[in-house]
Design a protein around this motif. Structure first.
Motif, PDB file in Angstrom:
ATOM      1  N   GLU A  66       0.829  -1.201   0.000  1.00 30.78           N
ATOM      2  CA  GLU A  66       0.000   0.000   0.000  1.00 30.78           C
ATOM      3  C   GLU A  66       0.867   1.256   0.000  1.00 30.78           C
ATOM      4  O   GLU A  66       0.588   2.205  -0.723  1.00 30.78           O
ATOM      5  CB  GLU A  66      -0.926   0.007   1.218  1.00 30.78           C
ATOM      6  CG  GLU A  66      -2.075  -0.968   1.113  1.00 30.78           C
ATOM      7  CD  GLU A  66      -2.896  -1.061   2.385  1.00 30.78           C
ATOM      8  OE1 GLU A  66      -2.639  -0.284   3.344  1.00 30.78           O
ATOM      9  OE2 GLU A  66      -3.798  -1.914   2.433  1.00 30.78           O
ATOM     10  N   LYS A  67       1.930   1.246   0.811  1.00 29.75           N
ATOM     11  CA  LYS A  67       2.825   2.401   0.877  1.00 29.75           C
ATOM     12  C   LYS A  67       3.511   2.611  -0.465  1.00 29.75           C
ATOM     13  O   LYS A  67       3.653   3.742  -0.934  1.00 29.75           O
ATOM     14  CB  LYS A  67       3.856   2.202   1.989  1.00 29.75           C
ATOM     15  CG  LYS A  67       4.673   3.420   2.272  1.00 29.75           C
ATOM     16  CD  LYS A  67       5.554   3.228   3.482  1.00 29.75           C
ATOM     17  CE  LYS A  67       6.297   4.499   3.806  1.00 29.75           C
ATOM     18  NZ  LYS A  67       7.143   4.382   4.974  1.00 29.75           N
ATOM     19  N   GLN A  68       3.951   1.532  -1.084  1.00 33.12           N
ATOM     20  CA  GLN A  68       4.607   1.611  -2.391  1.00 33.12           C
ATOM     21  C   GLN A  68       3.645   2.194  -3.428  1.00 33.12           C
ATOM     22  O   GLN A  68       4.031   3.032  -4.236  1.00 33.12           O
ATOM     23  CB  GLN A  68       5.069   0.221  -2.821  1.00 33.12           C
ATOM     24  CG  GLN A  68       5.741   0.182  -4.163  1.00 33.12           C
ATOM     25  CD  GLN A  68       6.098  -1.241  -4.576  1.00 33.12           C
ATOM     26  OE1 GLN A  68       5.792  -2.211  -3.888  1.00 33.12           O
ATOM     27  NE2 GLN A  68       6.730  -1.370  -5.713  1.00 33.12           N
ATOM     28  N   ILE A  69       2.399   1.778  -3.387  1.00 35.41           N
ATOM     29  CA  ILE A  69       1.403   2.280  -4.338  1.00 35.41           C
ATOM     30  C   ILE A  69       1.160   3.764  -4.109  1.00 35.41           C
ATOM     31  O   ILE A  69       1.082   4.545  -5.048  1.00 35.41           O
ATOM     32  CB  ILE A  69       0.088   1.474  -4.225  1.00 35.41           C
ATOM     33  CG1 ILE A  69       0.303   0.057  -4.767  1.00 35.41           C
ATOM     34  CG2 ILE A  69      -1.054   2.169  -4.957  1.00 35.41           C
ATOM     35  CD1 ILE A  69      -0.828  -0.898  -4.491  1.00 35.41           C
ATOM     36  N   GLU A  70       1.073   4.165  -2.831  1.00 33.86           N
ATOM     37  CA  GLU A  70       0.815   5.568  -2.514  1.00 33.86           C
ATOM     38  C   GLU A  70       1.967   6.477  -2.940  1.00 33.86           C
ATOM     39  O   GLU A  70       1.740   7.566  -3.446  1.00 33.86           O
ATOM     40  CB  GLU A  70       0.550   5.734  -1.019  1.00 33.86           C
ATOM     41  CG  GLU A  70      -0.800   5.215  -0.595  1.00 33.86           C
ATOM     42  CD  GLU A  70      -1.015   5.275   0.904  1.00 33.86           C
ATOM     43  OE1 GLU A  70      -0.182   5.874   1.613  1.00 33.86           O
ATOM     44  OE2 GLU A  70      -2.014   4.724   1.361  1.00 33.86           O
ATOM     45  N   THR A  71       3.204   6.038  -2.721  1.00 37.50           N
ATOM     46  CA  THR A  71       4.339   6.900  -3.050  1.00 37.50           C
ATOM     47  C   THR A  71       4.561   7.021  -4.541  1.00 37.50           C
ATOM     48  O   THR A  71       4.991   8.061  -5.021  1.00 37.50           O
ATOM     49  CB  THR A  71       5.639   6.403  -2.384  1.00 37.50           C
ATOM     50  OG1 THR A  71       5.886   5.052  -2.781  1.00 37.50           O
ATOM     51  CG2 THR A  71       5.563   6.497  -0.887  1.00 37.50           C
TER      52      THR A  71
END
Length: 120
Positions: A66-71
């Motif tokens: 999720e963090k990778q997708i957001e960044t």
């Protein structure tokens, strides 16, 4: 041609594999493959006895994804519309300010003309 789904020694999905028929139109499924399509899991694990897939991703793996997708996420259509709306609103405010300035100049010119052209 059919598509089968390969899994590793831990039964975790690795990739889809196309399979061509042999000369007798039979499909030979490779080892560590199944015709059962995995759902859209983050880390799908196959259970050959039950012929089904389950999700094996931990909460940490899910949060990391999720963090990778957001960044690195692409702006959504709504985000793009918000940005366009903000730019148009700024342009409108500038145009209104210019219109007010022009109205004041025109009013001053009419006043000067009414006074007989003094100050022109």
């Amino acid at each position: 041609m059919i598509q089968v789904y390969e899994y590793d020694e831990n039964f975790i999905f690795t990739k889809p594999v196309p399979v061509e028929p042999d000369e007798d139109d039979n499909y030979i499924i490779p080892e560590n493959c199944t015709t059962v399509q995995p759902p859209s899991f983050i880390k799908a694990m196959y259970h050959p006895a039950e012929k089904k897939w389950t999700e094996q991703a931990t909460q940490e793996e899910k949060k990391a994804l999720e963090k990778q997708i957001e960044t690195g996420r692409e702006p959504s259509p709504v985000d793009e519309l918000k940005s366009q709306n903000a730019a148009i609103t700024a342009q409108l405010a500038e145009a209104q300010s210019l219109a007010e300035s022009q109205a004041k100049m025109i009013a001053n010119l009419y006043l000067m003309l009414a006074e007989g052209g003094k100050g022109v």
